[in-house]
Design an enzyme around this catalytic site. Sequence first.
Site, PDB file in Angstrom:
ATOM      1  CG  ASP A  60      -0.406  -0.191   2.477  1.00 17.98           C
ATOM      2  OD1 ASP A  60       0.933  -0.420   2.472  1.00 17.98           O
ATOM      3  OD2 ASP A  60      -1.046  -0.381   3.435  1.00 17.98           O
TER       4      ASP A  60
HETATM    5  C1  BGC Z   1       2.888   1.981   6.043  1.00 22.04           C
HETATM    6  C2  BGC Z   1       2.070   0.835   5.531  1.00 22.04           C
HETATM    7  C3  BGC Z   1       0.732   0.691   6.278  1.00 22.04           C
HETATM    8  C4  BGC Z   1       0.072   2.177   5.486  1.00 22.04           C
HETATM    9  C5  BGC Z   1      -1.341   2.401   6.095  1.00 22.04           C
HETATM   10  C6  BGC Z   1       2.118   3.300   5.799  1.00 22.04           C
HETATM   11  O1  BGC Z   1       2.588   4.394   5.975  1.00 22.04           O
HETATM   12  O2  BGC Z   1       4.050   1.870   5.704  1.00 22.04           O
HETATM   13  O3  BGC Z   1       2.907  -0.270   6.140  1.00 22.04           O
HETATM   14  O4  BGC Z   1       0.066  -0.141   5.687  1.00 22.04           O
HETATM   15  O5  BGC Z   1       0.986   3.264   6.002  1.00 22.04           O
HETATM   16  O6  BGC Z   1      -1.526   2.456   7.276  1.00 22.04           O
HETATM   17  C1  NOJ Z   2       1.000  -2.621   5.699  1.00 22.45           C
HETATM   18  C2  NOJ Z   2      -0.364  -3.135   5.390  1.00 22.45           C
HETATM   19  O1  NOJ Z   2      -1.394  -3.689   6.928  1.00 22.45           O
HETATM   20  C3  NOJ Z   2      -0.390  -4.544   4.823  1.00 22.45           C
HETATM   21  O2  NOJ Z   2      -1.278  -5.101   4.241  1.00 22.45           O
HETATM   22  C4  NOJ Z   2       0.985  -4.575   3.690  1.00 22.45           C
HETATM   23  O3  NOJ Z   2       1.506  -5.642   3.961  1.00 22.45           O
HETATM   24  C5  NOJ Z   2       2.183  -3.694   4.053  1.00 22.45           C
HETATM   25  N1  NOJ Z   2       1.778  -2.302   4.699  1.00 22.45           N
HETATM   26  C6  NOJ Z   2       2.913  -3.378   3.155  1.00 22.45           C
HETATM   27  O4  NOJ Z   2       2.727  -2.176   2.229  1.00 22.45           O
END
Ligand code: BGC
Ligand code: NOJ
Length: 814
Positions: free
Chosen positions: A487
């Site tokens: 994400d």
């Molecule tokens: C983090 C991700 C997380 C996303 C949404 C990002 O800043 O690196 O691991 O899934 O925020 O909360």
């Molecule tokens: C955190 C999210 O919760 C997860 O779904 C994803 O694995 C990582 N960020 C990687 O971006």
Amino acid sequence: MKYGYFDDNALEYVITTPKTPLPWINYLGNKEFFSLISNTCGGYTFYKDAKLLRLTRYRYNNVPYDNNGKYFYIKDNTDSVVWNPGWQPVKTTLDSYECRHGLGYSTFTSTKNNVEAKVLTFVPMDDNCEVSQITITNNKDKEADLSLFSYVEWCLWNADDDMKNFQRNLSTGEVEITDGGSTIYHKTEYRERRNHYAIYSVNAPVDGFDTSRDAFLGAYNGPDSPDVVSDGKCTNSVASGWSPIASQQINLKLKAGESKTFIFVLAYVENPEDDKWEAPNVINKKPAISLLSRYKTEEAVEKALTELKNYWKDLLSNYHISSKNEKVDRMVNIWNQYQCMVTFNMSRSASYYESGIGRGMGFRDSCQDLLGFVHLIPDRARQRIIDIASTQFQDGSAYHQYQPLTKKGNSDIGSGFNDDPLWLIAGTSAYVRETGDLSILKEMVPFDNDMSVAKTLMGHLKCSFDFTATHKGPHGLPLIGRADWNDCLNLNCFSEHPGESFQTFGPSEGPVAESVFIAGMFVKYGEEYAQLCELLGDQAEADRARDEIKKVYEAAITAGWDGEWFVRAYDAYSHKVGSKECEEGQIYIEPQGFCVLAGIGVKEGLAEKALKSVEERLDTKYGVMILQPAYTKYHVELGEVSSYPPGYKENAGIFCHNNPWVSIAETVLGHGDRAFEIYKKTCPAYIEDISDVHCTEPYVYSQMVAGRDAKFFGQGKNSWLTGTAAWTFVNISQYILGVYPTHKGLSIDPCVPADFGDFEITRKYRNAVYNISVKQNGAQKGIKKLIVNGKEVAGNVIPYEDGVKEYNVVAEMG
Ligand code: BGC
Ligand code: NOJ
């Protein structure tokens, strides 16, 4: 360097110093009442929802690390030395210290000047409370004159509001006190719209109490130096607004060798709307009194603890291995499954890193977590699938998360995370393969919680499948929505101003940016969808699905192939991401792992190449990095991934979650040595010796380990709540050890290193017990003979027969 050791017989990790590099924590609670507790007694407690029903305060961003907690202070009245069994908050040097984190309980045993304190803390199976039993023993050769003070600080329920809305909150705090202070009731907002309160109680008469934080600590003091403890005398304060707490004082004269035990209970209680009061402004305490009556004696506590331990023993017996690899055994039998259960309970909501305020139950997160706990709690997994599917939209897309209390999609975070729909197929397929329960597919499930537009769960899966099948870009690859699993790869976001959420800024998806990773998922979970269609007798739909899969497969090995590895994505300008053409970020881990584990490129010889490239370009001694070369500048067309300093998080960190994808991919190709090597690199038990580098708990996985480009290469971050738990368990249990549930029964197809040795697995599966003995014969993959209950069976699936309760299986590799 180590800070403790595993005690496998006791199913505990033993921490021998309070000064671990980071707080090393444990989770208490199995149903609705939960606590986090660190090795210095820090942590917080909540009922069901860490944001909306928080019982005690915790201070994030704190200095020193890890405060607040639920503390006991022991004061020796002869020399005024004050100490805590968990060392914090006073931090008096202890003569001895030991913390044992077990399954659902923690113990602390400490001594100072020949006084010993032993604290046992757990959440019992069937009551909404945390029990803390403290035993103080005088090991001096003369009488000890001691005072014991307890301390918890109430949160005014909504943890978010509690940290912000001071103009109101400093005036709303209310308490009631009974039994001279033995029981303190926290009843803020009970007079209006709440029908619940919290209690903190001890099973003994007390010498006084405090319920006002200022009275207990003194203005400008922290919990490390409360006035009341220095003075040795509590003030019997009654909180009115400000910050209510609960503290009791017990004075103790212990003869030489004498011990005394006290049982403290922190509980959550609800009353029926029409039975809230016993007198005007006096809360109805009946349910509280009845709860407390169950934890009055040491025998009662012992019984509740035994129940808890038996629950865990029974649960973990669902998958048990005995091999010559002690570390594999301990992770598989104890800690990896334990962490999977914690992710079932918490998803990504409440940890030391996830404040419990921002995130509820993640849609894709919970779907993946299912893969790791479905064999432990199939009934609860069933409900979880229905809950998750109920937040899906009619077009197949979904909210990113839902609140555990309301089970409604969290619109603050919004929807449009378009990898989510396929994860629903993953979770459901795992459940059906595990249980054989097809009835779940026929359950009516609402969309966005609206029952008037319900469809069967199978109808939901069709929406998931079709969403991806009908959202494709110029190369015939699935469009990327608000990123996919990664994400942080935000191809439609273009954020230029600080503070904008990369996850929700910009359109959910554009017409151009595509993901090869989603292509891998579509091939993998599309096939699982087709199999479910067949089980329901819908061959036409299965055929249609497979036709769609073929198209995406083709796109993945053409437009998705870069020559030596799979491309990661195409951005909004149709430029490649994760290609040798790129200046930075030339190769990403996700499509290599996922495409190969889905079988893409295996027969074409691309899979071998892709994994070789991973080994050459992404591997490090601490695990496989998510991408290389790291982004050194911010790329507006890529988003958050390039916002992190090189080596951290999604920008070339070792993202533990997708290491098992690569390890599984290696098993698909039969490379047992390499699969296991990858497994070991991030496996906590294997890196216990470098805890000073790794920093996070050596008994659970962390989300990320800093990559080679980072200053603190090898350092873990964000332990506990990560999909790594489920995926590593799937990897080791189903692919490396090779016991995989199919629709027809368990298949046995291990892929282990050449020197792994023979091993035995006990696996409970659909009302039967499987005793599986694998003779390795030095082979990395392949079963040459499978004997089930004395008879040889063709292939590697043990046919499941209703009514057969025990399967004795001998599998010969070679
Ligand atoms: C983090 C991700 C997380 C996303 C949404 C990002 O800043 O690196 O691991 O899934 O925020 O909360
Ligand atoms: C955190 C999210 O919760 C997860 O779904 C994803 O694995 C990582 N960020 C990687 O971006």
